[in-house]
Motif scaffolding. Sequence first.
Motif, PDB file in Angstrom:
ATOM      1  N   LYS A  71       0.835  -1.189   0.000  1.00  0.00           N
ATOM      2  CA  LYS A  71       0.000   0.000   0.000  1.00  0.00           C
ATOM      3  C   LYS A  71       0.876   1.247   0.000  1.00  0.00           C
ATOM      4  N   ALA A  72       0.464   2.231  -0.764  1.00  0.00           N
ATOM      5  CA  ALA A  72       1.163   3.517  -0.773  1.00  0.00           C
ATOM      6  C   ALA A  72       1.007   4.178   0.599  1.00  0.00           C
ATOM      7  N   LEU A  73       1.992   4.979   0.995  1.00  0.00           N
ATOM      8  CA  LEU A  73       1.925   5.646   2.293  1.00  0.00           C
ATOM      9  C   LEU A  73       0.789   6.647   2.369  1.00  0.00           C
ATOM     10  N   ARG A  74       0.468   7.252   1.243  1.00  0.00           N
ATOM     11  CA  ARG A  74      -0.649   8.204   1.186  1.00  0.00           C
ATOM     12  C   ARG A  74      -1.572   7.815   0.054  1.00  0.00           C
ATOM     13  N   GLY A  75      -2.844   8.051   0.229  1.00  0.00           N
ATOM     14  CA  GLY A  75      -3.831   7.734  -0.801  1.00  0.00           C
ATOM     15  C   GLY A  75      -4.214   6.268  -0.763  1.00  0.00           C
ATOM     16  N   ASP A  76      -4.944   5.868  -1.797  1.00  0.00           N
ATOM     17  CA  ASP A  76      -5.461   4.498  -1.872  1.00  0.00           C
ATOM     18  C   ASP A  76      -4.676   3.623  -2.834  1.00  0.00           C
TER      19      ASP A  76
END
Length: 116
Positions: A67-72
């Motif tokens: 998963k990315a650190l920010r966003g979806d």
Amino acid sequence: MKPIAFAAGALAAGLMLASAGAARAETAHPCSADAVTHARALMAFHFGEDLPDFQVDDTAKQTGTVKALRGDGRFDVLEVWAYVIKTEYRMHFLYAQIPGDCVLMGQEILEASDPY
């Protein structure tokens, strides 16, 4: 159903699944070559260009996503192995899932050894 007919059907289904898995395994990730290029550069950064017995695998294997650190969003994780004398190094390169682009978002390098 007779046992022989069932076994033949199961064998055929197994062969179809195996061939589909092999086809997926043979398809290289679009950013595989980019990951290998970055792997060579990362090894050169850590050990210098003139290091003897400096080898990097020719292909990168996709090991999953994170998963990315920010966003979806999610990043594809490509793994490349390198070898220096008798030591192995595993490198992970994280690429954004953007069709047609190889956007490197992160990288890590770990020595494959037991320090204990």
